[in-house]
Design a protein around this motif. Structure first.
Motif, PDB file in Angstrom:
ATOM      1  N   ALA A 260      38.463  40.241  32.820  1.00  0.00           N
ATOM      2  CA  ALA A 260      39.150  40.323  31.533  1.00  0.00           C
ATOM      3  C   ALA A 260      39.216  38.970  30.828  1.00  0.00           C
ATOM      4  O   ALA A 260      39.553  38.886  29.653  1.00  0.00           O
ATOM      5  CB  ALA A 260      40.570  40.867  31.734  1.00  0.00           C
ATOM      6  N   HIS A 261      38.861  37.920  31.561  1.00  0.00           N
ATOM      7  CA  HIS A 261      38.853  36.560  31.010  1.00  0.00           C
ATOM      8  C   HIS A 261      37.434  36.040  31.153  1.00  0.00           C
ATOM      9  O   HIS A 261      37.056  35.517  32.193  1.00  0.00           O
ATOM     10  CB  HIS A 261      39.848  35.662  31.739  1.00  0.00           C
TER      11      HIS A 261
ATOM     12  N   ALA B 149      29.408  54.871  30.371  1.00  0.00           N
ATOM     13  CA  ALA B 149      29.491  54.086  29.139  1.00  0.00           C
ATOM     14  C   ALA B 149      28.389  54.413  28.138  1.00  0.00           C
ATOM     15  O   ALA B 149      28.417  53.901  27.015  1.00  0.00           O
ATOM     16  CB  ALA B 149      29.450  52.599  29.465  1.00  0.00           C
TER      17      ALA B 149
ATOM     18  N   ALA C  42      38.226  42.255  39.042  1.00  0.00           N
ATOM     19  CA  ALA C  42      38.369  43.006  37.785  1.00  0.00           C
ATOM     20  C   ALA C  42      39.310  42.284  36.829  1.00  0.00           C
ATOM     21  O   ALA C  42      39.072  42.238  35.613  1.00  0.00           O
ATOM     22  CB  ALA C  42      38.867  44.420  38.074  1.00  0.00           C
ATOM     23  N   GLU C  43      40.384  41.710  37.365  1.00  0.00           N
ATOM     24  CA  GLU C  43      41.310  40.942  36.524  1.00  0.00           C
ATOM     25  C   GLU C  43      40.611  39.719  35.939  1.00  0.00           C
ATOM     26  O   GLU C  43      40.816  39.366  34.767  1.00  0.00           O
ATOM     27  CB  GLU C  43      42.533  40.526  37.340  1.00  0.00           C
TER      28      GLU C  43
ATOM     29  N   ARG D  83      32.021  40.845  28.916  1.00  0.00           N
ATOM     30  CA  ARG D  83      33.135  41.743  29.201  1.00  0.00           C
ATOM     31  C   ARG D  83      32.769  43.168  28.817  1.00  0.00           C
ATOM     32  O   ARG D  83      31.968  43.415  27.932  1.00  0.00           O
ATOM     33  CB  ARG D  83      34.373  41.335  28.398  1.00  0.00           C
ATOM     34  N   HIS D  84      33.368  44.097  29.548  1.00  0.00           N
ATOM     35  CA  HIS D  84      33.387  45.512  29.156  1.00  0.00           C
ATOM     36  C   HIS D  84      34.602  46.131  29.827  1.00  0.00           C
ATOM     37  O   HIS D  84      34.907  45.834  30.991  1.00  0.00           O
ATOM     38  CB  HIS D  84      32.112  46.242  29.581  1.00  0.00           C
ATOM     39  N   ARG D  85      35.268  46.996  29.103  1.00  0.00           N
ATOM     40  CA  ARG D  85      36.540  47.531  29.613  1.00  0.00           C
ATOM     41  C   ARG D  85      36.378  48.223  30.961  1.00  0.00           C
ATOM     42  O   ARG D  85      37.300  48.208  31.789  1.00  0.00           O
ATOM     43  CB  ARG D  85      37.147  48.496  28.583  1.00  0.00           C
ATOM     44  N   PHE D  86      35.236  48.837  31.232  1.00  0.00           N
ATOM     45  CA  PHE D  86      35.063  49.545  32.506  1.00  0.00           C
ATOM     46  C   PHE D  86      34.994  48.585  33.692  1.00  0.00           C
ATOM     47  O   PHE D  86      35.301  48.975  34.817  1.00  0.00           O
ATOM     48  CB  PHE D  86      33.824  50.423  32.465  1.00  0.00           C
TER      49      PHE D  86
ATOM     50  N   GLU E 259      36.877  46.166  33.995  1.00  0.00           N
ATOM     51  CA  GLU E 259      38.239  45.668  34.162  1.00  0.00           C
ATOM     52  C   GLU E 259      39.149  46.737  34.757  1.00  0.00           C
ATOM     53  O   GLU E 259      40.372  46.569  34.784  1.00  0.00           O
ATOM     54  CB  GLU E 259      38.768  45.201  32.801  1.00  0.00           C
ATOM     55  N   GLN E 260      38.547  47.837  35.239  1.00  0.00           N
ATOM     56  CA  GLN E 260      39.305  48.963  35.792  1.00  0.00           C
ATOM     57  C   GLN E 260      39.025  49.091  37.289  1.00  0.00           C
ATOM     58  O   GLN E 260      37.990  49.644  37.684  1.00  0.00           O
ATOM     59  CB  GLN E 260      38.934  50.259  35.069  1.00  0.00           C
TER      60      GLN E 260
END
Length: 390
Positions: free
Chosen positions: A386-387, A284, A382-383, A331-334, A336-337
């Motif tokens: 996202a919240h 990142a 991870a899910e 949050r960070h998109r990574f 959530e993966q």
């Protein structure tokens, strides 16, 4: 043939255990100091002249972060001139992206040109955690190890990078992949440097405070829960809460580090927040700072702990609130993966000798290690990431 002691000594011994075999036993004493001080460049302050030694150091090689040099260089030079100390100064611009062997070699060349003596002239490192790591790494390699002094100037370094003996550079597309253990002579912690630290960098450093509070210190967590906004607003310059927070963090780190300086035991509660973050952070860069990645790792691990019944919903919500008050990302998109997070944990397991040794909070302020986090647990957490408030 029975073992026969040839040379016994307090720090080492030689034994002969067969006709043509010898065994060497040796120990090395490590002793260093960590001190909270105020006004390191005050003309009446003796700390930088003493460098933690019995005799004053009247010739010093200094490596200072270029930004810190802009802010404090004139004051630093006046301090050394007042005390009649001969200095050789390297002003170095560093970042996580340039924390590599080339930067370490630049420091080594400075040490060579300054002609530092091997034992009596400690190198002084003045800067953030990246610079302290680089100088410690170079000092540990130069002449197979010369003394050095840490002067941390940002939040991350003040209660984390400055207090241990690990040094490292980034290599092989991994964070801190090449490193060593090289103790400083002394670490001098002056919180007045934080008065000029940018707000995001201050929040970034508080990610490591969050880690320690959640995994080790209910008292520290309570202080952060009540005072994080004030600490950010005042940049840790108040005279009551900030010294206690810094003292608790430093003492908590040292309590964990001191019995296990060389990490012979790989179950380390201070690895909390550093199980998924290292690989994510490298991928990142530069959008995610180290302490931000650590804080996200802390939150992710708290959600793993909640799924196991180790942490109550209420406690996870408290962690979220503290992160908000510290202005840390939720949050960070990574994060959530699931695939990337499994890869990150697999990489960490190699560092932990093939086991997860995953520190999870067992209530606020306590730690439990687990070795059976599976893909489903990672996917569910991870899910939830996202919240942000879940």
């Amino acid at each position: 043939m029975n073992d026969r002691v040839i040379w016994p000594a307090s720090m080492g011994a030689l034994t002969r255990f067969e006709a043509h075999g010898w065994r060497v036993h040796a120990t090395q004493e490590v002793s260093y100091e960590v001190r909270q001080i105020d006004g390191i460049f005050s003309l009446d302050s003796p700390e930088l002249i003493a460098c933690g030694r019995a005799q004053p150091c009247l010739r010093q090689a200094i490596v200072i972060d270029a930004r810190v040099d802009q802010l404090y260089g004139e004051e630093m030079r006046a301090y050394y001139a007042h005390h009649g100390v001969e200095v050789s100064i390297l002003s170095l611009s560093v970042s996580e992206e340039t924390k590599d062997l080339d930067a370490a070699m630049t420091i080594a060349r400075h040490l060579e040109s300054a002609g530092v003596l091997r034992r009596s002239e400690p190198v002084v490192a003045i800067g953030g955690g990246v610079l302290l790591d680089l100088v410690g790494f170079a000092a540990g390699l130069y002449r197979r190890g010369i003394p050095y002094v840490k002067v941390p100037t940002n939040a991350m370094a003040l209660w984390d990078a400055a207090v241990g003996i690990k040094t490292a550079v980034n290599a092989l597309d991994r964070r801190n992949r090449l490193g060593s253990y090289h103790a400083p002579t002394v670490a001098l912690l002056d919180r007045s440097f934080l008065s000029t630290v940018e707000s995001r960098e201050l929040s970034n450093g508080m990610g490591e405070l969050l880690k320690l509070a959640v995994i080790k210190s209910p008292r520290l967590f309570d202080l952060l829960e009540r005072h994080s906004e004030m600490l950010l607003l005042t940049r840790f310059q108040d005279g009551i809460v900030a010294p206690e927070v810094i003292g608790l963090a430093v003492e908590g780190m040292l309590e964990e580090l001191a019995p296990n300086l060389w990490e012979l035991t790989l179950d380390r509660c201070v690895d909390f927040g550093h199980s998924f973050a290292p690989l994510v952070e490298m991928k990142a860069l530069p959008e995610l700072l180290h302490g931000e990645a650590v804080a996200l790792d802390v939150l992710f691990s708290c959600r793993l702990a909640r799924a196991r019944g180790l942490l109550a919903d209420q406690d996870v919500r408290r962690v979220v609130r503290v992160m908000k008050s510290m202005q840390l990302p939720l949050r960070h998109r990574f994060f959530e993966q699931p695939g990337l997070l499994q890869e990150a944990l697999a990489d960490t397991m190699r560092h932990r000798d093939g086991r997860q040794r995953l520190p999870l909070p067992d209530g606020i302020g306590a730690c439990r290690f687990v070795n059976d986090v599976d893909a489903d647990a990672i996917r569910i957490a991870a899910e939830e990431m996202a919240h942000a408030d879940a």
